[in-house]
Design a protein around this motif. Structure first.
Motif, short mmCIF file in Angstrom:
data_model
loop_
_atom_site.label_atom_id
_atom_site.label_comp_id
_atom_site.label_asym_id
_atom_site.label_seq_id
_atom_site.Cartn_x
_atom_site.Cartn_y
_atom_site.Cartn_z
N ALA A 194 16.24 1.71 -1.25
CA ALA A 194 17.47 2.23 -1.87
C ALA A 194 17.97 1.25 -2.92
O ALA A 194 18.06 0.06 -2.67
CB ALA A 194 18.53 2.46 -0.80
N GLY A 195 18.27 1.78 -4.08
CA GLY A 195 18.76 0.93 -5.16
C GLY A 195 17.66 0.26 -5.96
O GLY A 195 17.91 -0.38 -6.97
N TRP A 196 16.43 0.43 -5.53
CA TRP A 196 15.31 -0.23 -6.21
C TRP A 196 14.25 0.77 -6.65
O TRP A 196 13.10 0.41 -6.90
CB TRP A 196 14.68 -1.28 -5.30
N ARG A 197 14.62 2.03 -6.69
CA ARG A 197 13.67 3.03 -7.14
C ARG A 197 13.83 3.26 -8.63
O ARG A 197 14.96 3.30 -9.11
CB ARG A 197 13.95 4.36 -6.44
N PRO A 198 12.73 3.42 -9.35
CA PRO A 198 12.87 3.71 -10.77
C PRO A 198 13.63 5.02 -10.96
O PRO A 198 13.46 5.95 -10.19
CB PRO A 198 11.43 3.86 -11.26
N ALA A 199 14.46 5.04 -11.97
CA ALA A 199 15.20 6.26 -12.29
C ALA A 199 15.35 6.31 -13.80
O ALA A 199 15.07 5.33 -14.49
CB ALA A 199 16.57 6.23 -11.63
N ALA A 256 11.48 15.88 -9.55
CA ALA A 256 10.33 16.00 -10.45
C ALA A 256 9.86 14.65 -10.95
O ALA A 256 8.69 14.45 -11.25
CB ALA A 256 10.69 16.90 -11.63
N LEU A 257 10.81 13.72 -11.05
CA LEU A 257 10.45 12.41 -11.58
C LEU A 257 9.79 11.52 -10.55
O LEU A 257 9.14 10.55 -10.89
CB LEU A 257 11.70 11.70 -12.11
N THR A 258 9.98 11.84 -9.30
CA THR A 258 9.47 10.95 -8.26
C THR A 258 8.75 11.75 -7.18
O THR A 258 9.24 11.84 -6.05
CB THR A 258 10.61 10.14 -7.62
N PRO A 259 7.60 12.32 -7.51
CA PRO A 259 6.84 13.01 -6.46
C PRO A 259 6.45 12.01 -5.38
O PRO A 259 6.14 10.85 -5.67
CB PRO A 259 5.59 13.51 -7.19
N VAL A 260 6.46 12.47 -4.14
CA VAL A 260 6.11 11.62 -3.01
C VAL A 260 4.88 12.20 -2.33
O VAL A 260 4.84 13.40 -2.04
CB VAL A 260 7.28 11.56 -1.99
N LEU A 261 3.88 11.36 -2.14
CA LEU A 261 2.68 11.78 -1.40
C LEU A 261 2.80 11.28 0.03
O LEU A 261 2.90 10.08 0.24
CB LEU A 261 1.42 11.18 -2.04
N CYS A 262 2.81 12.21 0.97
CA CYS A 262 2.92 11.82 2.38
C CYS A 262 1.66 12.26 3.11
O CYS A 262 1.03 13.23 2.74
CB CYS A 262 4.08 12.53 3.07
N GLY A 263 1.34 11.56 4.17
CA GLY A 263 0.21 11.99 4.98
C GLY A 263 -0.27 10.85 5.85
O GLY A 263 0.08 9.69 5.63
N GLY A 264 -1.08 11.21 6.82
CA GLY A 264 -1.57 10.23 7.79
C GLY A 264 -2.43 9.17 7.13
O GLY A 264 -2.84 9.28 5.97
N SER A 265 -2.70 8.14 7.90
CA SER A 265 -3.48 7.02 7.39
C SER A 265 -4.86 7.47 6.97
O SER A 265 -5.54 8.19 7.70
CB SER A 265 -3.57 5.97 8.49
N GLY A 266 -5.25 7.07 5.78
CA GLY A 266 -6.62 7.31 5.34
C GLY A 266 -6.88 8.68 4.73
O GLY A 266 -8.02 9.01 4.41
N VAL A 267 -5.83 9.48 4.53
CA VAL A 267 -6.07 10.83 3.99
C VAL A 267 -6.32 10.80 2.48
O VAL A 267 -6.75 11.81 1.90
CB VAL A 267 -4.93 11.81 4.30
N GLY A 268 -6.03 9.68 1.83
CA GLY A 268 -6.35 9.59 0.40
C GLY A 268 -5.15 9.49 -0.52
O GLY A 268 -5.27 9.72 -1.73
N LYS A 269 -3.99 9.09 0.00
CA LYS A 269 -2.79 8.98 -0.84
C LYS A 269 -2.97 7.92 -1.92
O LYS A 269 -2.67 8.14 -3.09
CB LYS A 269 -1.57 8.61 0.03
N THR A 270 -3.45 6.75 -1.50
CA THR A 270 -3.60 5.66 -2.45
C THR A 270 -4.64 6.01 -3.52
O THR A 270 -4.44 5.75 -4.72
CB THR A 270 -4.00 4.36 -1.72
N GLN A 271 -5.72 6.64 -3.09
CA GLN A 271 -6.76 7.00 -4.06
C GLN A 271 -6.24 8.03 -5.08
O GLN A 271 -6.51 7.92 -6.27
CB GLN A 271 -7.99 7.57 -3.33
N LEU A 272 -5.47 8.99 -4.62
CA LEU A 272 -4.94 9.98 -5.55
C LEU A 272 -3.98 9.31 -6.52
O LEU A 272 -4.02 9.55 -7.74
CB LEU A 272 -4.23 11.10 -4.77
#
Ligand SMILES: Nc1ncnc2c1ncn2[C@@H]1O[C@H](COP(=O)(O)OP(=O)(O)OP(=O)(O)O)[C@@H](O)[C@H]1O
Ligand SMILES: [Mg+2]
Length: 147
Positions: free
Chosen positions: A130-135, A34-50
């Motif tokens: 690994a080891g560098w993700r916010p928690a 819940a603390l670290t949702p991951v947005l996955c998807g092909g290039s240009g689908v809008g991950k960065t914009q979201l």
């Protein structure tokens, strides 16, 4: 405070509230992930914009610190964490040692009662982080949308 190059929203930005709502639902559900949702998807689908839309609205929703880290490689993410530590004037952050300053940021994120949002954009090799993700060690410090 906002640290890092949050991308501008497209001039014709579409809020995509259904998708945003799905991310909010994951966050609100609690539990692992819940603390670290991951947005996955092909290039240009809008991950960065979201993600940018989250970054833009986070302060009004109670986030005291928003960090945008481009995480194409670990060194870049560390540099941006370090900048966040220095700009936030975290105790011990010297500006002389990126790794040490980045660790100070992560420790602060893990223990603070302040609200924060960290975005890792453009992660290509998740294992490298690994080891560098916010928690968090105390859930109270995590950023939650109000209501
Ligand atoms: N919600 C949106 N509203 C309007 N335009 C959008 C939206 N999302 C994406 N776009 C358009 O698509 C382009 C690519 O989107 P974005 O950079 O978010 O994709 P991405 O999934 O992060 O791609 P990559 O995997 O290459 O990083 C944007 O520059 C913008 O022009
Ligand atoms: Mg992107």
């Amino acid at each position: 405070m906002e640290v890092g190059p949050v991308p501008n929203l497209a001039s014709s930005f579409q809020p995509r509230s259904d998708l945003r709502g799905q991310v909010d639902a994951v966050r609100a559900a609690g539990g692992p992930g819940a603390l670290t949702p991951v947005l996955c998807g092909g290039s240009g689908v809008g991950k960065t914009q979201l993600a940018a839309a989250f970054a833009v609205t986070a302060p009004a929703e109670g986030a005291d610190l928003v960090v945008w880290a481009t995480a194409t490689d670990l060194q870049r993410a560390i540099t941006q964490y370090a900048q966040a530590a220095v700009r936030s004037r975290l105790p011990g952050a010297s500006g002389d040692d990126d790794e040490a300053d980045a660790r100070i940021l992560l420790d602060w994120l893990a223990t603070t009662t302040r609200r924060w949002l960290v975005i890792l954009d453009d992660v290509t090799a998740p294992a490298d982080l690994a080891g560098w993700r916010p928690a968090v060690r105390a859930r109270a410090g995590s950023w939650q949308r109000p209501g």
